[in-house]
Scaffold this active site. Structure first.
Site, PDB file in Angstrom:
ATOM      1  N   GLU A 101     -11.029   0.642  -3.487  1.00  0.00           N
ATOM      2  CA  GLU A 101     -10.398   1.110  -2.251  1.00  0.00           C
ATOM      3  C   GLU A 101      -9.134   1.884  -2.601  1.00  0.00           C
ATOM      4  OE1 GLU A 101      -9.909  -2.689  -0.425  1.00  0.00           O
ATOM      5  OE2 GLU A 101      -8.011  -3.103  -1.430  1.00  0.00           O
ATOM      6  N   ASP A 151       0.812  -1.224   0.000  1.00  0.00           N
ATOM      7  CA  ASP A 151       0.000   0.000   0.000  1.00  0.00           C
ATOM      8  C   ASP A 151       0.841   1.267   0.000  1.00  0.00           C
ATOM      9  OD1 ASP A 151      -2.091  -1.847   0.323  1.00  0.00           O
ATOM     10  OD2 ASP A 151      -2.011  -1.681   2.495  1.00  0.00           O
TER      11      ASP A 151
END
Length: 536
Positions: free
Chosen positions: A186, A14
């Site tokens: 997301e 991420d």
């Protein structure tokens, strides 16, 4: 200059890419590992070094009892108004329609800190990001989550105005995007370029279907139109590509005017004899989700990955001088410092007097016996990432257990339900013994239970090591540091991976570390003289 991917090896997912002048930073997720968030620095986008682990206080991050793969999800690092801004989510539930994720914002004048106490940013979702518009306004973007959204695969991205003076969000929520058929939208970020607002998001889930999508609008509120190619990056269509699971992008323009995107990716190990397109054929990734970088070109007002939408092993670097940094390689901690080496992390809680000490016996790491490796509460485990498919880790330990509920040793760990452990314990009538245990999907096995290895009475120390060799690994022991004996058990390295463990909420990577437990409550401890990690 040529950049080789991944740029951050081992569990570093991420990525959030940020620039301050000619300095570049990447923040990555840490999930249940403490301190929370790892921030790396580079001057050339090729060579990176760890410079900050900002969430280092319980007042910023209280994860005791968090589930496996809870904790820090997808931080967002940005720089504006003379300071760094860091958004993060502390996820409390991973396997239900509720995440109970708590979102916070901290700031700092320097990447090294000091970082402020956290400002609560609501509990309505996860993967938050902060957009600083050209007019000074700030916006909070996130993925809402709840029972309704959980049952709807076309998930949404929501925007709220943020007032930095009061630290509050506008109650008005505006939906920017409701997803594509890839689902699981997301990790959204907003950018402004050439008169357009660009919304970048991850889709497809966190496994092999992972992807980056991009939309644009003339107005921040939308409506947003989707990229002509739908997915800007994915490796799903190329199962033979060495970099898989590519997605969760973060965009940046360098000080030289070039564009790059950081993204997460994985390098799978494929099992012999398993067809590529069969179940499990794409492979297993014990190093977890790593960070890669792609060079971006603009065509007709849209960003594209140079060379095609798949992740690439080599990328042309920016037009800057290369600034070499320490390459991940041989590593050693002799525990001479007053604090743990930054490569080392603990599980869920900070390293303090409850877990151990670096001063009780100078030159040693003393670990106090606490919970078992199966615990999600108070666990005396100090570990570092696997960053290579083949390596050796070693330690020397002094430990004098007097009860069968006391043990200390070396562990290869994925989560509380999947690990192995080579340890010294105590058996009535035998004294100290060496054993191994494996927990596989929460099912234990004790292969040496009937014939534990005796520790000689005169042995003051026990040396332990693990040799990881791509698909398998083995433990060894010594009583003099010179003559080594292999424990007659072979473990599968590929099992310490998201792919083997499966299900929802398993997003980390393999670690190797030191552990001491005492569920008798008698207060035993183990002293570790050193800890080494050497790629082979």
């Amino acid at each position: 200059m040529e950049i080789t991917n991944p740029i951050l090896t081992g569990f570093n997912p991420d990525p959030s890419l940020c620039r301050q002048g000619e300095d570049y930073y990447i923040a990555t997720s840490t999930f249940e590992w403490f301190p929370g968030v790892r921030i790396y620095h580079s001057r050339d986008l090729k060579n990176w070094s760890l410079v900050s682990t900002p969430l280092d206080r319980v007042s910023m991050l209280d994860m005791k009892g968090n589930p496996d793969s809870g904790g820090i999800w997808a931080p967002c690092l940005s720089y504006a108004d003379g300071k760094f801004w860091l958004l993060y989510t502390d996820v409390k539930i991973v396997d239900s329609p509720w995440k109970n994720g708590r979102n916070f914002l901290v700031t700092a004048p320097s990447i090294e800190g000091p970082w402020s106490e956290p400002i609560p940013m609501g509990n309505g979702g996860f993967d938050p990001s902060l957009f600083h518009d050209d007019d000074g306004r700030k916006y909070y973007i996130y993925r809402p989550w709840g029972p309704r959204h959980h049952s709807n695969p076309h998930n949404t991205i929501v925007l709220q105005a943020f007032d930095p003076q009061t630290g509050t969000l506008s109650p008005e929520r505006k939906t920017l995007f409701t997803g594509t058929p890839l689902c699981y939208t997301e990790g959204a970020h907003l950018y402004r370029h050439a008169g357009w607002y660009y919304l970048m998001a991850a889709e497809g889930g966190t496994s092999y279907e992972h992807a980056v999508v991009v939309l644009r609008s003339k107005n921040i509120d939308g409506p947003y139109e989707l990229h002509p190619d739908v997915t800007m990056m994915t490796s799903w269509h190329l199962p033979e590509n060495p970099l898989q699971k590519s997605g969760h992008g973060s965009l940046l323009q360098t000080h030289t005017g070039e564009w790059y995107m950081a993204y997460l990716t994985s390098r799978p190990l494929r099992l012999p004899g398993v067809p590529l397109l069969a179940s499990g054929g794409r492979g297993y990734c014990p190093l977890g989700r790593e960070t890669g970088i792609a060079r971006i070109e603009w065509r007709d007002g849209w960003p594209y990955v140079e060379g095609g939408k798949h992740a690439q092993l080599t990328v042309k670097g920016p037009q800057v001088a290369e600034q070499p940094a320490a390459v991940p390689g041989n590593w050693r901690d002799d525990f001479d410092a007053s604090s743990l080496d930054p490569e080392l992390q603990t599980l869920r809680i900070p390293f303090d007097d409850t877990l151990g000490s670096l001063t009780a016996r100078p030159g040693f790491l003393r670990l106090y016996g606490n919970d078992s490796l199966n615990s999600t509460f108070t666990q005396s485990t100090v570990a570092r990432r696997w960053q290579h498919f083949a390596f050796r880790a070693e330690t020397r330990m002094e430990f004098s257990p007097v009860h069968f509920q006391q043990s200390a040793g070396l562990t290869c760990y994925y989560n509380s339900k999947n690990w192995s452990y080579c340890f010294v314990d105590y058996e009535e009538g035998q004294g100290r013994t060496i054993k191994v245990i494996q927990l596989d999907h929460n099912v234990p096995s004790w292969p040496l239970h009937e014939q534990p290895i005796p520790v000689p009475e005169h042995a003051e120390s026990v040396w332990l090591r693990v040799d990881v060799d791509t698909l398998v690994y083995r433990y060894s022991y010594s009583f003099d540091g010179e003559t080594w004996h292999t424990v007659p058990v072979t473990y599968e390295a590929w099992k310490l991976s998201d792919d083997y463990i499966g299900g929802r909420g398993f997003f980390t990577g393999a670690f190797v570390g030191l552990h001491c437990e005492d569920i008798s409550g008698d207060g035993c401890y183990a002293d570790f003289d050193y800890f080494t990690y050497e790629p082979v």
